[in-house]
Design a protein around this motif. Structure first.
Motif, PDB file in Angstrom:
ATOM      1  N   LYS A   1       0.823  -1.214   0.000  1.00  0.00           N
ATOM      2  CA  LYS A   1       0.000   0.000   0.000  1.00  0.00           C
ATOM      3  C   LYS A   1       0.852   1.257   0.000  1.00  0.00           C
ATOM      4  O   LYS A   1       0.519   2.232  -0.660  1.00  0.00           O
ATOM      5  CB  LYS A   1      -0.946   0.003   1.197  1.00  0.00           C
ATOM      6  CG  LYS A   1      -2.090  -0.961   1.049  1.00  0.00           C
ATOM      7  CD  LYS A   1      -3.067  -0.848   2.188  1.00  0.00           C
ATOM      8  CE  LYS A   1      -4.197  -1.840   1.997  1.00  0.00           C
ATOM      9  NZ  LYS A   1      -5.165  -1.798   3.087  1.00  0.00           N
ATOM     10  N   THR A   2       1.959   1.250   0.740  1.00  0.00           N
ATOM     11  CA  THR A   2       2.802   2.446   0.793  1.00  0.00           C
ATOM     12  C   THR A   2       3.629   2.603  -0.476  1.00  0.00           C
ATOM     13  O   THR A   2       4.062   3.712  -0.785  1.00  0.00           O
ATOM     14  CB  THR A   2       3.741   2.430   2.011  1.00  0.00           C
ATOM     15  OG1 THR A   2       4.589   1.291   1.949  1.00  0.00           O
ATOM     16  CG2 THR A   2       2.962   2.433   3.305  1.00  0.00           C
ATOM     17  N   ASN A   3       3.850   1.519  -1.215  1.00  0.00           N
ATOM     18  CA  ASN A   3       4.642   1.575  -2.445  1.00  0.00           C
ATOM     19  C   ASN A   3       3.790   1.721  -3.703  1.00  0.00           C
ATOM     20  O   ASN A   3       4.337   1.748  -4.793  1.00  0.00           O
ATOM     21  CB  ASN A   3       5.499   0.311  -2.581  1.00  0.00           C
ATOM     22  CG  ASN A   3       6.620   0.288  -1.586  1.00  0.00           C
ATOM     23  OD1 ASN A   3       7.072   1.313  -1.118  1.00  0.00           O
ATOM     24  ND2 ASN A   3       7.075  -0.910  -1.254  1.00  0.00           N
ATOM     25  N   ALA A   4       2.489   1.828  -3.568  1.00  0.00           N
ATOM     26  CA  ALA A   4       1.594   1.881  -4.726  1.00  0.00           C
ATOM     27  C   ALA A   4       1.603   3.269  -5.356  1.00  0.00           C
ATOM     28  O   ALA A   4       0.668   4.054  -5.221  1.00  0.00           O
ATOM     29  CB  ALA A   4       0.180   1.483  -4.316  1.00  0.00           C
TER      30      ALA A   4
ATOM     31  N   LEU B   1      -1.344   5.351  -7.123  1.00  0.00           N
ATOM     32  CA  LEU B   1      -2.145   4.639  -8.119  1.00  0.00           C
ATOM     33  C   LEU B   1      -3.600   4.635  -7.696  1.00  0.00           C
ATOM     34  O   LEU B   1      -3.922   4.720  -6.514  1.00  0.00           O
ATOM     35  CB  LEU B   1      -1.655   3.199  -8.266  1.00  0.00           C
ATOM     36  CG  LEU B   1      -0.243   3.002  -8.809  1.00  0.00           C
ATOM     37  CD1 LEU B   1       0.127   1.522  -8.756  1.00  0.00           C
ATOM     38  CD2 LEU B   1      -0.119   3.534 -10.222  1.00  0.00           C
ATOM     39  N   ALA B   2      -4.498   4.506  -8.674  1.00  0.00           N
ATOM     40  CA  ALA B   2      -5.930   4.451  -8.391  1.00  0.00           C
ATOM     41  C   ALA B   2      -6.606   3.543  -9.403  1.00  0.00           C
ATOM     42  O   ALA B   2      -6.052   3.251 -10.466  1.00  0.00           O
ATOM     43  CB  ALA B   2      -6.531   5.848  -8.459  1.00  0.00           C
ATOM     44  N   GLY B   3      -7.791   3.093  -9.068  1.00  0.00           N
ATOM     45  CA  GLY B   3      -8.618   2.303  -9.980  1.00  0.00           C
ATOM     46  C   GLY B   3      -7.997   0.977 -10.374  1.00  0.00           C
ATOM     47  O   GLY B   3      -7.463   0.238  -9.554  1.00  0.00           O
TER      48      GLY B   3
ATOM     49  N   MET C   1      -1.773  -4.216  -6.619  1.00  0.00           N
ATOM     50  CA  MET C   1      -1.975  -4.892  -5.337  1.00  0.00           C
ATOM     51  C   MET C   1      -2.060  -6.407  -5.515  1.00  0.00           C
ATOM     52  O   MET C   1      -1.515  -7.157  -4.703  1.00  0.00           O
ATOM     53  CB  MET C   1      -3.242  -4.360  -4.648  1.00  0.00           C
ATOM     54  CG  MET C   1      -3.126  -2.916  -4.201  1.00  0.00           C
ATOM     55  SD  MET C   1      -1.810  -2.643  -2.981  1.00  0.00           S
ATOM     56  CE  MET C   1      -2.512  -3.452  -1.562  1.00  0.00           C
ATOM     57  N   LYS C   2      -2.706  -6.871  -6.579  1.00  0.00           N
ATOM     58  CA  LYS C   2      -2.816  -8.304  -6.833  1.00  0.00           C
ATOM     59  C   LYS C   2      -1.436  -8.908  -7.094  1.00  0.00           C
ATOM     60  O   LYS C   2      -1.078  -9.942  -6.531  1.00  0.00           O
ATOM     61  CB  LYS C   2      -3.747  -8.551  -8.019  1.00  0.00           C
ATOM     62  CG  LYS C   2      -4.114  -9.988  -8.220  1.00  0.00           C
ATOM     63  CD  LYS C   2      -5.161 -10.106  -9.318  1.00  0.00           C
ATOM     64  CE  LYS C   2      -5.957 -11.361  -9.103  1.00  0.00           C
ATOM     65  NZ  LYS C   2      -7.090 -11.475  -9.987  1.00  0.00           N
TER      66      LYS C   2
END
Length: 83
Positions: free
Chosen positions: A25-28, A36-38, A45-46
């Motif tokens: 989550k912190t590296n997204a 990142l979004a959407g 994340m997957k």
């Protein structure tokens, strides 16, 4: 003997949780540094979760964990990695 092995596994888990800093989550973030979004976030994340599961399975194998201890270790390890 099983109790001792499970207790040792939980101690290792607790120690590894403090050693880890960055999570999925912190590296997204994208290449521009924005979060990142959407669909991009879901895809990232997957992939990150799958990579974390593979790494955690290898750690469990290196520690020669089996059964419930392995499942507990892997679940906690993935949860800590994903965030």
């Amino acid at each position: 003997m099983k109790t001792l092995a499970i207790a040792a596994a939980f101690c290792l888990i607790a120690g590894s949780a403090f050693a880890q800093g960055a999570t999925c989550k912190t590296n997204a973030k994208g290449s521009d540094g924005k979060p990142l979004a959407g669909a991009a976030l879901n895809s990232y994340m997957k992939k990150c979760e799958n990579d974390a599961k593979s790494a955690c399975d290898k750690k469990a194998a290196a520690q020669k964990l089996n059964g419930a201890a392995k499942n507990s270790f892997t679940t906690k390890c993935v949860k800590d990695s994903v965030g």
